[in-house]
Design a protein around this motif. Structure first.
Motif, PDB file in Angstrom:
ATOM      1  N   TYR A  54      -7.461 -17.263  -1.137  1.00  0.00           N
ATOM      2  CA  TYR A  54      -6.220 -16.844  -0.493  1.00  0.00           C
ATOM      3  C   TYR A  54      -6.000 -15.352  -0.676  1.00  0.00           C
ATOM      4  N   PHE A  55      -5.368 -14.746   0.308  1.00  0.00           N
ATOM      5  CA  PHE A  55      -4.938 -13.360   0.174  1.00  0.00           C
ATOM      6  C   PHE A  55      -3.693 -13.141   1.008  1.00  0.00           C
ATOM      7  N   LEU A  56      -2.999 -12.038   0.720  1.00  0.00           N
ATOM      8  CA  LEU A  56      -1.741 -11.733   1.392  1.00  0.00           C
ATOM      9  C   LEU A  56      -1.994 -11.383   2.853  1.00  0.00           C
ATOM     10  N   MET A  57      -1.102 -11.821   3.726  1.00  0.00           N
ATOM     11  CA  MET A  57      -1.207 -11.519   5.158  1.00  0.00           C
ATOM     12  C   MET A  57      -0.898 -10.044   5.444  1.00  0.00           C
ATOM     13  N   ARG A  58       0.005  -9.489   4.629  1.00  0.00           N
ATOM     14  CA  ARG A  58       0.439  -8.095   4.811  1.00  0.00           C
ATOM     15  C   ARG A  58       0.418  -7.401   3.467  1.00  0.00           C
ATOM     16  N   GLU A  59       0.542  -6.095   3.508  1.00  0.00           N
ATOM     17  CA  GLU A  59       0.553  -5.358   2.249  1.00  0.00           C
ATOM     18  C   GLU A  59       1.806  -5.731   1.438  1.00  0.00           C
ATOM     19  N   PRO A  60       1.699  -5.697   0.111  1.00  0.00           N
ATOM     20  CA  PRO A  60       2.790  -6.142  -0.758  1.00  0.00           C
ATOM     21  C   PRO A  60       4.128  -5.440  -0.514  1.00  0.00           C
TER      22      PRO A  60
END
Length: 145
Positions: free
Chosen positions: A66-72
């Motif tokens: 999993y990874f973030l869809m957008r920057e934090p």
């Protein structure tokens, strides 16, 4: 307003993913779970909810995770909690004609408090939490001679 265990675990997982965002590599559930002490199966359910909410995305395969869809810095706490808990304020349903002045005052104050809490949550992003975490870690560093 109370932070549920579900929301706390999800935010911890997202915070861990924020720390690895720049690498562009997906994180595996067991990796996140070990770092943040979250039960694997529960984390799997939380990440599925966050995926459906458009906060994280998954990648299948040997190098999956999993990874973030957008920057934090573009993901707010309000968005996260809205995805997990829903932040609609519910008041007692009743006939408008039978509402007393007292109950109207209570509802008015509750709405004001809810709006204030939502404003705070909208002003904090995952990046803000990451920065706070790093500054606390710097304070906790001890030098041994």
């Amino acid at each position: 307003m109370e932070l549920s265990c579900k929301s706390e675990y999800a935010i911890l997982a997202l915070l861990e993913m924020s720390a690895h965002y720049e690498s562009g590599e997906p994180m595996q559930i067991r990796q996140i779970a070990a770092q943040q002490n979250i039960p694997d199966r529960y984390l799997e359910q939380l990440l599925a909810t966050l995926r459906r909410g458009g906060i994280v995305k998954s990648q299948r395969g040997a190098k999956g995770g999993y990874f973030l869809m957008r920057e934090p810095r573009k993901i707010t706490l309000f968005e996260i909690l809205g995805c997990l808990e829903g932040l609609d304020v519910q008041t007692c349903e009743g006939d408008i004609n039978t509402k007393t002045v007292d109950s109207s005052v209570i509802e008015e104050i509750w709405q004001e408090a809810s709006q204030a809490a939502n404003t705070v949550l909208q002003n904090y992003t995952l990046h803000d939490l990451w920065e706070k975490r790093e500054s606390h870690r710097q304070v906790d560093i001890m030098y041994y001679i």
